[in-house]
Design an enzyme around this catalytic site. Structure first.
Site, PDB file in Angstrom:
ATOM      1  N   ASP A  76       3.374  -0.410  -4.150  1.00  0.00           N
ATOM      2  CA  ASP A  76       3.296   1.025  -3.889  1.00  0.00           C
ATOM      3  C   ASP A  76       2.204   1.581  -4.803  1.00  0.00           C
ATOM      4  OD1 ASP A  76       3.570   3.782  -4.055  1.00  0.00           O
ATOM      5  OD2 ASP A  76       5.762   3.742  -3.968  1.00  0.00           O
ATOM      6  N   VAL A  77       1.086   2.014  -4.210  1.00  0.00           N
ATOM      7  CA  VAL A  77      -0.077   2.393  -5.028  1.00  0.00           C
ATOM      8  C   VAL A  77       0.162   3.629  -5.892  1.00  0.00           C
ATOM      9  CG1 VAL A  77      -1.767   1.328  -3.480  1.00  0.00           C
ATOM     10  CG2 VAL A  77      -1.163   3.748  -3.172  1.00  0.00           C
TER      11      VAL A  77
ATOM     12  N   ASN B 263      -7.617   2.684   0.317  1.00  0.00           N
ATOM     13  CA  ASN B 263      -7.362   3.210   1.658  1.00  0.00           C
ATOM     14  C   ASN B 263      -5.996   3.865   1.852  1.00  0.00           C
ATOM     15  OD1 ASN B 263      -7.728   3.167   4.778  1.00  0.00           O
ATOM     16  ND2 ASN B 263      -5.832   2.032   4.407  1.00  0.00           N
TER      17      ASN B 263
ATOM     18  N   TYR C  81      -2.425  17.352   2.397  1.00  0.00           N
ATOM     19  CA  TYR C  81      -3.353  16.283   2.800  1.00  0.00           C
ATOM     20  C   TYR C  81      -4.800  16.684   2.499  1.00  0.00           C
ATOM     21  CZ  TYR C  81      -5.526  12.773   5.847  1.00  0.00           C
ATOM     22  OH  TYR C  81      -6.288  11.746   6.336  1.00  0.00           O
TER      23      TYR C  81
ATOM     24  N   LYS D  34      -7.607  14.977  -0.103  1.00  0.00           N
ATOM     25  CA  LYS D  34      -8.916  14.459   0.295  1.00  0.00           C
ATOM     26  C   LYS D  34     -10.047  15.186  -0.448  1.00  0.00           C
ATOM     27  CE  LYS D  34      -7.201  11.372   3.077  1.00  0.00           C
ATOM     28  NZ  LYS D  34      -7.306   9.931   2.769  1.00  0.00           N
TER      29      LYS D  34
END
Ligand code: BGC
Length: 269
Positions: free
Chosen positions: A67-68, A94, A167, A171
């Site tokens: 789990d990053v 990613n 989100y 980004k």
């Protein structure tokens, strides 16, 4: 660019589905040994089937559960990969997800979850990759660079997106994290760039293209007249990871069919 990445080790986070799976296959086809990262035990089978496809096409790699968003898991993933393969040459940062909600209803959990995976996850993985790149330095037989990081961003690093504030914030954050670390580590010959996909057919945006009516509406946002596919991103990732892009440092490559060209202005304004 069939052998552009031969002999190099690539970690692709979130590679059990979508863009990550497509990029993992493209890097393997270009000769890299690919670590197919996936986040939870439930995604193991999907990661194994990506690896099976890589192997049946003549490529090589392994899968890795991590789990990053969790620091100890990221550190263990890098330690395991370095123990197995000796080093890491390429990180494809990613892993990413959406938890959409009107802003007034967005829970702190939805906010933290998206920022935790999409932005903190990229920080944690980039930091471990950079530590290894600094340790190893440039090995000319591997690459002109000491290492390459590709951050998977989105057109929403510049296009505001109502109903998706968590989100879009993640980004936008990736954009300036990427540029800041690209500036910091270029003197060490570490190349860091982003890819900003537009609408690519994957599970994350299934409802935006799964009926002819939905796809027609989506195409109003895409001047080039087609929804993207993961291969479009895979080819861009291979190029950005290879020495063919050796002078490309700290840039975002938009792969979006023109989505960022303000298509609404073609008939108005
Ligand atoms: C999102 C997709 C969306 C695309 C274009 C991507 O970053 O994850 O859901 O279709 O941007 O809006």
């Amino acid at each position: 660019m069939e052998n552009a990445l031969t002999g190099q080790i690539a970690i692709v986070t979130g590679a059990s589905s979508g863009i990550g799976a497509g990029v993992a296959k493209a890097l393997a086809a270009a000769g890299a040994t690919v670590v197919v990262n996936h986040p939870v035990p439930a995604t193991r089978d999907a990661a194994e089937s990506v690896l099976a496809e890589i192997r049946s096409a003549g490529g090589s790699g392994t899968t890795c559960l991590c789990d990053v968003s969790k620091e100890p898991e990221v550190q263990k993933m890098f330690a395991d990969v370095i123990a197995q393969y000796g080093t890491v040459d390429i990180l494809i940062n990613n892993a990413g997800l959406q938890r959409d909600a009107p802003f007034q209803d967005m829970t702190l959990e939805q906010w933290n979850y998206v920022l935790g995976v999409n932005l903190t996850g990229q920080f944690l993985c980039a930091r471990e990759a950079i530590r290894e790149f600094l340790r190893r330095g440039v090995v000319p037989s591997r690459s002109k660079a000491a290492g390459k990081i590709i951050c998977m961003s989105s057109v929403h690093e510049v296009i505001p997106w109502a109903g998706h504030a968590n989100y879009a914030a993640s980004k936008g954050g990736i954009m300036l994290m990427m540029k800041s670390i690209a500036q910091e580590f270029a003197p060490k010959k570490i190349r860091i760039n982003s890819i900003a996909p537009g609408a690519i057919k994957t599970p994350i945006n299934h409802s935006a293209w799964d009926t002819p009516a939905a796809e027609a509406k989506l195409l109003e946002l895409i001047p080039y007249g087609r929804v993207g596919v993961v291969e479009d991103i895979g080819k861009a990732a291979v190029w950005l990871a290879s020495d063919d892009s050796d002078y490309v440092v700290g840039t975002t490559l938009f792969v979006d069919g023109g989505m960022t060209l303000y298509p609404g202005f073609s008939t108005n304004g």
